[in-house]
Scaffold this active site. Structure first.
Site, PDB file in Angstrom:
ATOM      1  CD1 TRP A 131      -2.602   1.771   0.800  1.00  8.78           C
ATOM      2  CD2 TRP A 131      -2.195   1.849   2.627  1.00  8.78           C
ATOM      3  NE1 TRP A 131      -3.646   2.665   1.005  1.00  8.78           N
ATOM      4  CE2 TRP A 131      -2.787   2.745   2.374  1.00  8.78           C
ATOM      5  CE3 TRP A 131      -1.034   1.875   3.520  1.00  8.78           C
ATOM      6  CZ2 TRP A 131      -3.509   3.819   2.643  1.00  8.78           C
ATOM      7  CZ3 TRP A 131      -1.586   2.553   4.779  1.00  8.78           C
ATOM      8  CH2 TRP A 131      -2.755   4.015   4.365  1.00  8.78           C
ATOM      9  CG  ASP A 211      -1.842  -2.331   7.574  1.00  9.79           C
ATOM     10  OD1 ASP A 211      -2.893  -2.428   8.149  1.00  9.79           O
ATOM     11  OD2 ASP A 211      -1.495  -1.680   7.016  1.00  9.79           O
ATOM     12  CE  LYS A 246     -10.247  -0.333   3.387  1.00 12.03           C
ATOM     13  NZ  LYS A 246      -9.645   0.876   1.912  1.00 12.03           N
TER      14      LYS A 246
HETATM   15  C1  LIG Z   1      -3.164  -2.504   3.689  1.00  9.37           C
HETATM   16  C2  LIG Z   1      -4.179  -0.468   4.462  1.00  9.37           C
HETATM   17  N1  LIG Z   1      -3.455  -0.807   5.436  1.00  9.37           N
HETATM   18  C3  LIG Z   1      -4.030   0.814   6.341  1.00  9.37           C
HETATM   19  C4  LIG Z   1      -5.225   0.711   5.412  1.00  9.37           C
HETATM   20  C5  LIG Z   1      -5.529   2.522   5.716  1.00  9.37           C
HETATM   21  O1  LIG Z   1      -7.049   2.248   6.153  1.00  9.37           O
HETATM   22  P1  LIG Z   1      -8.006   3.653   6.878  1.00  9.37           P
HETATM   23  O2  LIG Z   1      -8.798   3.845   5.771  1.00  9.37           O
HETATM   24  O3  LIG Z   1      -9.187   3.385   8.258  1.00  9.37           O
HETATM   25  O4  LIG Z   1      -7.442   4.667   7.665  1.00  9.37           O
HETATM   26  C6  LIG Z   1      -5.489   1.318   4.136  1.00  9.37           C
HETATM   27  C7  LIG Z   1      -6.709   1.419   3.299  1.00  9.37           C
HETATM   28  O5  LIG Z   1      -6.554   1.402   1.847  1.00  9.37           O
HETATM   29  C8  LIG Z   1      -5.511  -0.228   3.183  1.00  9.37           C
HETATM   30  O6  LIG Z   1      -5.087  -0.411   2.369  1.00  9.37           O
END
Ligand SMILES: Cc1ncc(COP(=O)(O)O)c(C=O)c1O
Length: 399
Positions: A131, A211, A246
């Site tokens: 990400w 994560d 999500k």
């Molecule tokens: C791998 C990963 N970590 C963390 C996040 C962050 O999530 P949030 O939208 O709750 O900040 C995302 C969001 O797309 C993600 O894909």
């Protein structure tokens, strides 16, 4: 006249995903499809409001409580419900410091800042690819960020490369792993592979940071907690960022948490005090509404059951779309193997489209995918899947 204070401020490049969405919005083609997004959409292309969340919100509204400050480390009921759900009995929760965070991103940021206090000279290792915010976030916190191999040239998980690199990382470095539903590739480790990785991480004295942004989207909440509980079961140390964006479809409410598994209750208290300080100087205290709704869903057995069902519905719809896409591509391109689409987990698929093919898909057919070939499977539905598979098959042969 003095120059403006901002005369030399550099314009930074746009976020590539937001840029893609802007181009999509500006596109007037009636058949346009946006597969670049990172949110779950239902069969009608809408982000759902889960019934369990709606009921929790109605219950909260009927109480008309004042909007006072939330404690710096979050709502106690929320923190303990999240820790219980994520760790179950794999860890002694008296040793776990859990702090409510502003989504998964906020949890990663709190973790990164704490690690700067504890391990200022460590490097952070992320998967290649990962990400995109992982690199940016840890670099901004002052860490050198390196990568370990993850996506192989054959489009499958490069497990040998991953093991080889991990086995050579110096003690004390930080390894960021995706607990499940790897973003962007959709490729996850098997249980046996997780065990091998956990062994290397512990033997080498690395600090694991898991994560967890898509728990429940691979096989279900319990099954998807496997990696976290495996790392927790040997006593830590362990960092876990968690997001409900999500899984409860609470994107805009910023509902997440960071948990740090320490070696004792006394360590936990000290670590929590550091986390509270970081939160205090960054945003003082977190927002209340989303976390209160999540806490209610987790605490109320009927709402919790409903959530399991609704999350199961999202998960199964994505799996159905994976299957349909693979079938339709196989029909159009006989002899090619698209089973990888079905084997991947979570919202995303590394579709094996090249950058040139992704660009052609966008420019010729108004189907928007990332240049990396990442598509959001959750943006597919019965209405657009024929068109998407027809266009993907075309660019895969023509470009
Ligand atoms: C791998 C990963 N970590 C963390 C996040 C962050 O999530 P949030 O939208 O709750 O900040 C995302 C969001 O797309 C993600 O894909």
């Amino acid at each position: 006249m003095q120059d403006s204070l901002f005369a030399n401020v550099q314009e930074l490049p746009r976020d590539p995903i937001l840029g893609l969405t802007e181009a999509f919005v500006a596109d007037k083609a009636p058949h346009r499809v946006n597969l670049g997004v990172g949110v779950y959409q239902d069969e009608n292309g809408k982000v759902p409001l889960l019934a369990c969340v709606k009921q929790a919100e109605e219950a909260l509204l009927s109480k008309t409580a004042p909007h006072t400050y939330v404690p710096i480390d979050g709502l106690p009921a929320y923190d303990s419900a999240v820790a219980q759900m994520v760790f179950s009995d794999s860890a002694d929760l008296a040793k776990v410091a859990t702090i409510q965070a502003l989504g998964g991103t906020g949890a990663l940021k709190l973790g990164a800042e704490l690690l700067r206090v504890i391990s200022p000279n460590a490097k952070v290792w992320i998967s290649d690819p990962s990400w995109e915010n992982h690199r940016a976030l840890f670099s901004a916190a002052g860490f050198a960020v390196e990568t370990y191999p993850y996506y192989g040239a054959d489009g499958e998980l490069d497990f040998a490369g991953l093991v080889k690199t991990l086995a050579a990382i110096p003690a004390g470095d930080i390894v960021l792993l995706h607990a499940c539903c790897h973003n962007p590739t959709g490729l996850d480790l098997s249980h046996d592979q997780w065990r091998q990785i956990a062994k290397i991480v512990r033997e080498r004295g690395l600090t694991p940071f898991l994560d967890t942004a898509y728990m429940g989207f691979a096989e279900g909440l319990e099954a998807d907690a496997f990696s976290v509980r495996l790392f927790a079961s040997d006593g830590g140390p362990l960092f876990v960022s968690f997001s409900f964006s999500k899984s409860l479809s609470l994107y805009g409410e910023r509902v997440g948490a960071l948990s740090v598994l320490t070696a004792s209750a006394a360590e936990r208290a000290r670590v929590l005090s550091q986390l509270k300080r970081i939160a205090r100087i960054t945003y003082s205290s977190p927002p209340g509404h989303g976390a209160a709704s999540a806490a209610l869903v987790l605490a109320d057995p009927a709402l919790r059951k409903q959530w399991d069902d609704e999350l199961g519905g999202m998960r199964e719809r994505i799996k159905k779309m994976r299957k349909l896409l693979a079938e339709k591509l196989s029909e159009r391109l006989p002899g090619r193997d698209f089973s990888y689409i079905v084997r991947q987990n979570g919202m995303f698929s590394y579709s094996r489209l090249t950058a040139a093919q992704a660009i052609a898909l966008r420019e010729k057919y108004a189907v928007y995918a990332l240049d990396s070939g990442r598509i959001c499977v959750a943006a597919l539905n019965e209405k657009n899947i024929d068109y998407v598979s027809e266009c993907v098959a075309k660019v895969m042969t023509e470009v």
